[in-house]
Enzyme design. Structure first.
Site, PDB file in Angstrom:
ATOM      1  N   GLY A 153       4.476  -1.707  -0.952  1.00  0.00           N
ATOM      2  CA  GLY A 153       3.699  -2.933  -1.039  1.00  0.00           C
ATOM      3  C   GLY A 153       4.587  -4.150  -1.006  1.00  0.00           C
ATOM      4  CB  ALA A 163      -6.642  -8.810  -0.232  1.00  0.00           C
ATOM      5  CB  CYS A 221      -8.042  -4.366  -7.798  1.00  0.00           C
ATOM      6  SG  CYS A 221      -7.940  -6.161  -7.864  1.00  0.00           S
ATOM      7  N   GLY A 239       5.160   1.815  -6.367  1.00  0.00           N
ATOM      8  CA  GLY A 239       5.721   1.021  -7.446  1.00  0.00           C
ATOM      9  C   GLY A 239       7.223   0.955  -7.382  1.00  0.00           C
ATOM     10  CG  ASP A 240       9.292  -0.923  -9.656  1.00  0.00           C
ATOM     11  OD1 ASP A 240       8.593  -1.924  -9.403  1.00  0.00           O
ATOM     12  OD2 ASP A 240       9.559  -0.556 -10.812  1.00  0.00           O
TER      13      ASP A 240
END
Length: 386
Positions: free
Chosen positions: A243, A35, A118, A220-221
């Site tokens: 991300g 977002a 989330c 993740g990572d």
């Protein structure tokens, strides 16, 4: 599990394309929906650096159905953007099903992802986000509604390991997704309690790969191309979700593409090249939003781009308050363009770094995992992805 040798690029034929329904993704890399980040300008910029699946930021089903102007703006795609991929959030199966159907029919969406990861308190305290998978029957109803509403368009879901180390939900969540017809699942290998602290537990991704027959994506990572290769080698996952690793670094997708093709990654950008990318990014934002007010939105991106560069605190503070493209161009133009990229910050997370923190839940929420009543509308608050 044995950790395999981790060269910086793949061997010929070592990996195959990711398939999400009819969508073939090569390299098997997905931009995580975030977002306030993965809007049309940022996705467009990332696409210039390499192929993959670029997911639009999260929108709420109720906001989209009510034609909320902000939600409709967030849901925009470029005229040549394909596939059109978006993350949908909702806690009422009826809203989710209707929104999925109309997104496909009216907006030509090619892929719908759903957010059950989330960890933000304003969402979990109403039973939404990463808390929702605890209520398995409600989760099943929401996923079923999305899949039925989307028809032939693939639906995927993204989630975390669980609420905390004691309340682990990811295996049941993935099995429900598979049973209800999801095309793939993505696991952020942290609990909601962890937020973004510590290390992602890639072993959970490996266990999930063994538990279901649909493609599993690991999240993740993943900060460098070597991380993506290592995750796929050690877990057997079908693809990776990137991300925080690409914040202020859209060129990461070029390095990922090269690694999966078995090639040497392109050189890291100098400050001058970073500055040029920053200006491209902010101009795209201004064009999309229609005013220089978009420069304020860009400030967080600007600081992510500048992490590690020795430009001085005064310049950094001025960039954090910049209000026009011309002002930003002037500030960046006064800095030596030949400064090399600071290698020491390659794995420094941008944006979220907090945690661990006890998860906020509704009163007595854990007493009834079988509850199926739709959650309060406040659970649909805007929040970052999982």
């Amino acid at each position: 599990m044995t950790t395999l040798r981790d060269p910086a690029s793949a061997a010929p034929g070592e990996f195959t394309a990711l398939h999400i329904g009819p969508i073939e993704v090569w390299p098997p890399v997905v931009l995580a929906p975030m977002a306030g980040v993965t809007d049309l300008p940022f996705r467009r910029l990332c696409r210039t650096h390499g192929a993959g699946l670029y997911v639009n930021q999260m929108i709420t089903a109720r906001g989209w159905l009510e034609r909320d102007p902000k939600t409709l703006k967030l849901a925009e795609f470029g005229p040549d953007e394909t596939p059109r991929s978006i993350q949908l959030y909702g806690t009422d199966p009826r809203d989710v099903g209707e929104a999925a159907q109309r997104l496909v029919e009216a907006d030509g969406v090619d892929h719908i992802d759903m957010n059950f990861g989330c960890p933000v308190p304003k969402v979990t305290r109403h039973g939404g986000g990463a808390a929702l998978p605890y209520r398995r029957d409600l989760l099943r109803a929401i996923v079923r509604a999305a899949v039925n509403g989307a028809g032939e368009v693939p639906v995927t879901i993204k989630f975390r390991i669980g609420i905390d180390d004691e309340i682990v939900t990811y295996l049941d969540t993935a099995r429900i997704a598979q049973d209800e017809g999801c095309a793939a699942v993505s696991l952020h290998a942290r609990t909601a309690e962890q937020l973004y602290s510590g290390s992602a537990d890639w072993s959970a991704v490996a266990r999930l790969v063994e538990a279901v027959d649909i493609p599993v994506l690991g999240n993740g990572d993943v900060f460098e191309a070597s991380d993506a290769l290592a995750m796929m080698r050690t877990t057997g996952c079908a693809g990776v979700v990137v991300g925080r690793g690409c914040l202020g670094r859209p060129w990461l997708f070029a390095r990922l593409a090269a690694a999966f093709e078995g090639q040497e990654p392109p050189p890291l950008p100098t400050f001058g090249e970073v500055a040029a990318t920053m200006l491209d990014h902010v101009r795209l934002l201004v064009e999309w939003q229609g005013s220089e007010g978009a420069v304020r939105v860009f400030r967080k991106h600007a600081l992510w781009y500048l992490v590690g560069f020795p430009i001085g605190g005064d310049v950094r503070n001025r960039v954090a308050r910049v209000s026009s493209v011309a002002e930003l161009e002037g500030l960046l133009g006064d800095i030596d363009p030949t400064i090399p990229f600071p290698l020491e910050v390659l794995r420094t997370p941008r944006s979220h770094t907090g945690g661990p923190k006890q998860v906020s839940l509704p009163d007595r929420y854990l007493e009834d995992p079988g509850a199926t009543d739709p959650l309060p509308e406040a659970a649909g608050a805007y929040a970052s992805g999982g």
